[in-house]
Design a protein around this motif. Structure first.
Motif, PDB file in Angstrom:
ATOM      1  N   THR A  99       4.522  -5.063  -6.056  1.00 46.71           N
ATOM      2  CA  THR A  99       3.424  -5.834  -5.463  1.00 46.71           C
ATOM      3  C   THR A  99       2.336  -4.940  -4.877  1.00 46.71           C
ATOM      4  O   THR A  99       1.245  -5.424  -4.559  1.00 46.71           O
ATOM      5  N   ASN A 100       2.616  -3.646  -4.712  1.00 43.30           N
ATOM      6  CA  ASN A 100       1.611  -2.699  -4.224  1.00 43.30           C
ATOM      7  C   ASN A 100       0.656  -2.391  -5.371  1.00 43.30           C
ATOM      8  O   ASN A 100       1.082  -1.906  -6.420  1.00 43.30           O
ATOM      9  N   SER A 108       2.804  -1.016   3.723  1.00 42.24           N
ATOM     10  CA  SER A 108       2.596  -2.416   3.360  1.00 42.24           C
ATOM     11  C   SER A 108       1.596  -3.077   4.302  1.00 42.24           C
ATOM     12  O   SER A 108       1.322  -2.572   5.396  1.00 42.24           O
ATOM     13  N   TYR A 109       1.070  -4.209   3.876  1.00 40.30           N
ATOM     14  CA  TYR A 109       0.174  -5.007   4.721  1.00 40.30           C
ATOM     15  C   TYR A 109       0.892  -5.393   6.009  1.00 40.30           C
ATOM     16  O   TYR A 109       0.338  -5.268   7.107  1.00 40.30           O
ATOM     17  N   ASN A 146      -2.179   4.374   3.995  1.00 45.31           N
ATOM     18  CA  ASN A 146      -2.591   3.833   2.697  1.00 45.31           C
ATOM     19  C   ASN A 146      -3.459   2.594   2.913  1.00 45.31           C
ATOM     20  O   ASN A 146      -3.660   2.140   4.043  1.00 45.31           O
ATOM     21  N   ASP A 147      -3.982   2.049   1.823  1.00 46.03           N
ATOM     22  CA  ASP A 147      -4.923   0.934   1.924  1.00 46.03           C
ATOM     23  C   ASP A 147      -4.263  -0.344   2.431  1.00 46.03           C
ATOM     24  O   ASP A 147      -4.868  -1.115   3.189  1.00 46.03           O
ATOM     25  N   LEU A 148      -3.014  -0.596   2.009  1.00 43.31           N
ATOM     26  CA  LEU A 148      -2.351  -1.826   2.444  1.00 43.31           C
ATOM     27  C   LEU A 148      -2.169  -1.846   3.953  1.00 43.31           C
ATOM     28  O   LEU A 148      -2.369  -2.889   4.596  1.00 43.31           O
ATOM     29  N   PHE A 166      -5.535  -2.748   5.420  1.00 45.65           N
ATOM     30  CA  PHE A 166      -5.878  -4.167   5.314  1.00 45.65           C
ATOM     31  C   PHE A 166      -5.191  -4.961   6.431  1.00 45.65           C
ATOM     32  O   PHE A 166      -5.793  -5.857   7.035  1.00 45.65           O
ATOM     33  N   GLY A 167      -3.919  -4.637   6.697  1.00 44.14           N
ATOM     34  CA  GLY A 167      -3.204  -5.308   7.771  1.00 44.14           C
ATOM     35  C   GLY A 167      -3.827  -5.033   9.128  1.00 44.14           C
ATOM     36  O   GLY A 167      -3.917  -5.928   9.978  1.00 44.14           O
ATOM     37  N   ASN A 174      -7.264   1.476  -3.813  1.00 48.98           N
ATOM     38  CA  ASN A 174      -6.809   0.488  -4.786  1.00 48.98           C
ATOM     39  C   ASN A 174      -7.934  -0.508  -5.082  1.00 48.98           C
ATOM     40  O   ASN A 174      -8.978  -0.484  -4.444  1.00 48.98           O
ATOM     41  N   TYR A 229     -12.879  -5.544   0.052  1.00 52.93           N
ATOM     42  CA  TYR A 229     -12.361  -6.083   1.304  1.00 52.93           C
ATOM     43  C   TYR A 229     -13.521  -6.338   2.263  1.00 52.93           C
ATOM     44  O   TYR A 229     -14.651  -5.898   2.024  1.00 52.93           O
TER      45      TYR A 229
END
Length: 334
Positions: free
Chosen positions: A69-70, A216-217, A241-243, A246-247, A271, A277
């Motif tokens: 899912t990443n 992860s987010y 990381n980007d996730l 975003f979180g 990503n 975003y």
């Protein structure tokens, strides 16, 4: 339709057809083209199972990733797949879902299927997994991970990339940082953390609060909530990381903070969501496609006997500045 008909159509011997199909020995370009043309016209399809039994190969490669899912990992798979397919090799893709026990099961499963090689992005360093792999003679290339020189690997220049983020933050005037990184069992997470710590050591006028989580987010959300309960808000949050980023951005908004007017946020990966975003994310661009492609090329060198000793290849990265970073809001700090 068999190999005899192909040989007759091409006007060559059966052994020449076999050498062309199996790529087992050099054949003149003229004869090779004749064989391939005959194969195409007659619609001949070699028996992969029989060929594999003769050559002790299966024309398959195992690919293990930690999180389908990443958005980073599908592009890695695509890069690897494009190279493997051109070589006539089928990738067998497994998702460990960040579970080391499942990862061990998947490695054993792939080995039982006699794959010709393994592209491996582990969920966390497990000596049990390493011992299983080490006990076999199949070629292995780690992607986005390093394993103390025992195995080949392809990685991005994590240290240079994260230092470029820290330097950008410093140049904008930020002195109070939070750093939210990934799991310590992943070499890329350790390298990015090392870069921030080295930057802090050479810049005594900055303050950094450290937190680790999953890449992860949800990790970004929980880390922001945990840190904000313990410490005053910084002027910038640097994420592993980007996730994670975003979180963090969504958590800031939920708290009534504007990004970047009140607080800046950065990521790492670039990503496909990063540029879209709200706000567009300042991050470090690493080519996940190239990571997979380079890893597959390296693995093929081992499979076909062109390389024997392990090697680590480091791919360049670049800083991408977007709208999630700004100079610190001095009024908010006051």
């Amino acid at each position: 339709m068999g190999i005899k008909e192909v040989a007759k159509r091409a006007g060559v011997s059966i052994s020449t057809v076999s050498r062309v199909i199996n790529k087992s020995a050099k054949v003149s370009e003229i004869k090779r083209k004749k064989v391939l043309e005959a194969v195409k016209i007659l619609g001949y399809k070699p028996n992969d199972l029989a060929r594999g039994l003769r050559n002790m190969t299966t024309s398959t490669v195992g690919v293990i990733i930690p999180d389908i899912t990443n958005p980073f990992f599908p592009s890695v798979i695509r890069g690897a797949g494009d190279i493997l397919h051109k070589a006539g090799i089928t990738p067998m893709i497994y998702n460990s879902d960040g579970n080391i026990s499942l990862e061990i099961e998947e490695v054993n499963n792939l080995l039982s299927k006699r794959v010709d090689g393994l592209l491996f992005m582990h969920a966390g360093e497990s000596q049990k997994v390493i011992k299983i792999i080490e006990s076999t003679n199949i070629p292995v290339v780690f992607l986005d991970r390093t394993e103390d020189g025992r195995f080949s690997s392809v990685i991005s220049d994590n240290i240079t990339g994260m230092k470029s983020i820290a330097e950008l933050a410093y140049s904008l005037g930020h002195r109070d940082y939070w750093y939210i990184g990934g799991e310590s069992g992943i070499s890329s997470a350790r390298e990015r953390l090392e870069a921030i710590k080295e930057f802090e050591e050479t810049h005594p006028d900055i303050s950094v609060v450290y937190e680790s989580s999953t890449f992860s987010y949800e990790g970004g959300v929980s880390s922001f909530e945990s840190l904000s309960e313990k410490f005053p808000l910084p002027s910038i949050i640097i994420c592993g990381n980007d996730l994670l980023a975003f979180g963090v951005i969504d958590s800031c908004i939920k708290k009534g903070l504007k990004v970047p007017q009140d607080i800046s946020v950065t990521g790492f990966d670039d990503n496909f969501l990063a540029a879209h975003y709200d706000p567009p994310l300042t991050t470090v661009q690493q080519s996940s496609y190239e990571l997979g492609a380079t890893g597959a090329k390296l693995l093929l060198e081992f499979i076909f006997g062109k390389r024997k000793r392990p090697v680590t290849k480091v791919l360049p990265v670049s800083l991408i500045v977007r709208k999630s970073t700004n100079a610190p809001n001095k009024k908010l700090k006051a």
